[in-house]
Design a protein around this motif. Structure first.
Motif, PDB file in Angstrom:
ATOM      1  N   ARG A 149      14.487 -57.784   9.190  1.00 25.80           N
ATOM      2  CA  ARG A 149      13.297 -57.165   9.784  1.00 25.80           C
ATOM      3  C   ARG A 149      13.647 -56.432  11.090  1.00 25.80           C
ATOM      4  O   ARG A 149      12.919 -55.524  11.493  1.00 25.80           O
ATOM      5  N   ARG A 163       3.526 -49.872  10.623  1.00 28.44           N
ATOM      6  CA  ARG A 163       3.907 -51.191  10.119  1.00 28.44           C
ATOM      7  C   ARG A 163       5.372 -51.511  10.428  1.00 28.44           C
ATOM      8  O   ARG A 163       5.700 -52.643  10.778  1.00 28.44           O
ATOM      9  N   GLU A 176       5.813 -52.881  14.040  1.00 20.71           N
ATOM     10  CA  GLU A 176       5.078 -54.064  14.493  1.00 20.71           C
ATOM     11  C   GLU A 176       5.994 -54.934  15.360  1.00 20.71           C
ATOM     12  O   GLU A 176       7.116 -55.245  14.970  1.00 20.71           O
ATOM     13  N   GLU A 182       5.394 -58.060  16.093  1.00 20.12           N
ATOM     14  CA  GLU A 182       5.482 -59.335  15.381  1.00 20.12           C
ATOM     15  C   GLU A 182       6.267 -59.136  14.093  1.00 20.12           C
ATOM     16  O   GLU A 182       5.846 -58.383  13.209  1.00 20.12           O
ATOM     17  N   THR A 183       7.387 -59.829  13.980  1.00 18.55           N
ATOM     18  CA  THR A 183       8.289 -59.585  12.851  1.00 18.55           C
ATOM     19  C   THR A 183       7.619 -59.813  11.497  1.00 18.55           C
ATOM     20  O   THR A 183       7.879 -59.067  10.547  1.00 18.55           O
ATOM     21  N   ARG A 184       6.768 -60.824  11.371  1.00 21.22           N
ATOM     22  CA  ARG A 184       6.183 -61.161  10.069  1.00 21.22           C
ATOM     23  C   ARG A 184       5.244 -60.075   9.557  1.00 21.22           C
ATOM     24  O   ARG A 184       4.907 -60.059   8.364  1.00 21.22           O
ATOM     25  N   LYS A 185       4.802 -59.169  10.443  1.00 23.19           N
ATOM     26  CA  LYS A 185       3.896 -58.102  10.028  1.00 23.19           C
ATOM     27  C   LYS A 185       4.632 -56.861   9.526  1.00 23.19           C
ATOM     28  O   LYS A 185       4.015 -55.939   9.007  1.00 23.19           O
ATOM     29  N   ARG A 186       5.952 -56.838   9.699  1.00 22.49           N
ATOM     30  CA  ARG A 186       6.748 -55.697   9.225  1.00 22.49           C
ATOM     31  C   ARG A 186       7.083 -55.856   7.744  1.00 22.49           C
ATOM     32  O   ARG A 186       6.813 -56.888   7.138  1.00 22.49           O
ATOM     33  N   ARG A 189       9.522 -56.863   4.920  1.00 25.72           N
ATOM     34  CA  ARG A 189      10.438 -58.017   5.006  1.00 25.72           C
ATOM     35  C   ARG A 189      11.896 -57.585   5.082  1.00 25.72           C
ATOM     36  O   ARG A 189      12.734 -58.283   5.640  1.00 25.72           O
TER      37      ARG A 189
END
Length: 267
Positions: free
Chosen positions: A182, A228, A231, A233-237, A239
């Motif tokens: 990510r 996107r 982002e 926040e890594t989890r919102k990018r 994968r």
């Protein structure tokens, strides 16, 4: 000291084309094959044992990647007392090319090729960790090849590592020593934003970023794709680059059609 004009094995150094934290890249003439190549040589020409391990790791990682959008290695060996990695010589870097005018079609094509090469690496569990325009080499007929796996890592998930990478193109978590696929997605997003707008987003990467006026004329799905990728926040990018490349394909088609329709209406 290595210098222009020097002969290393069958190679004659013609000019230095780039300098990085680990070494210099020279254009060299292969006196046997009769072609120009790129020679990556440790700074100063000498190599310490720990540096040799770094270069050996780069060679072994790159050797696992066979893809038209990844710069291959022709050879890696000691030329006398100097260790050198030999690779095909490109025309210029993407960083050089971005200083000149480009059509949207060309920009999107470069994005496509960058993501194709990066997705290939991610599929094999390799994160690049230094995605930036300088590490994308352009060849004739518009071919882009991702280069410099010098600090790449074998990793399927987030790992603990030193905060290595290039300032300006590093994901926030990578700067804290926790790179993952990510992180490459974020760095690729920065390059894409720069390609599309001419502006490189800066910390704290708040959206909309500088260059939003140029993004406004693009298809909404392309704007959302870039947002996107960036982002914090890594989890919102996305994968990884595989998912990112898969998402880009339909977005690219929409963006090209949208741009054509806008030009038609204007005319």
């Amino acid at each position: 000291m290595v210098r222009v004009g020097q002969r290393l094995g069958k190679y004659r150094l013609k000019r230095r084309v780039a300098r990085g934290g680990f070494g210099d890249v020279y254009e060299a003439y292969d006196t046997i094959e009769g072609i120009s190549v790129a020679l990556k040589i440790p700074l100063g020409g000498s190599v310490k044992p720990e540096q040799l391990d770094d270069f050996r790791r780069e060679v072994r990682i790159t050797a696992k990647l066979e893809h038209p959008n990844i710069l291959p290695i022709k050879n890696a060996d000691f030329l006398g007392d100097v260790f050198a990695i030999v690779q095909p010589l490109g025309e210029q870097s993407l960083d050089d090319r971005m200083s000149k005018r480009m059509t949207l079609e060309r920009r999107l094509d470069y994005i496509d090729q960058m993501l194709a090469g990066l997705a290939h690496a991610h599929e094999r569990g390799i994160i690049h960790c230094d995605i930036k325009p300088d590490n994308m080499i352009l060849f004739p007929e518009g071919r882009l090849r991702l280069a410099d796996f010098g600090i790449a890592k074998f990793a399927r998930k987030t790992i603990n590592a030193s905060a290595s990478g290039s300032v300006g193109y590093m994901a926030p978590e990578q700067a804290m020593g926790k790179p993952s696929a990510r992180s490459d997605v974020f760095s690729a997003g920065l390059v894409i934003h720069q390609l599309l707008t001419g502006k490189l987003p800066q910390w704290p990467f708040e959206w909309p970023t500088e260059g939003k006026e140029r993004l406004k004329v693009l298809h909404p799905d392309l704007r959302e794709f870039v947002r996107r990728a960036l982002e914090v926040e890594t989890r919102k990018r996305f994968r990884d680059a595989v998912a990112m490349y898969r998402a880009f394909k339909p977005v690219k088609r929409k963006a090209l059609r949208y741009a054509t329709e806008r030009r038609t209406k204007k005319s």
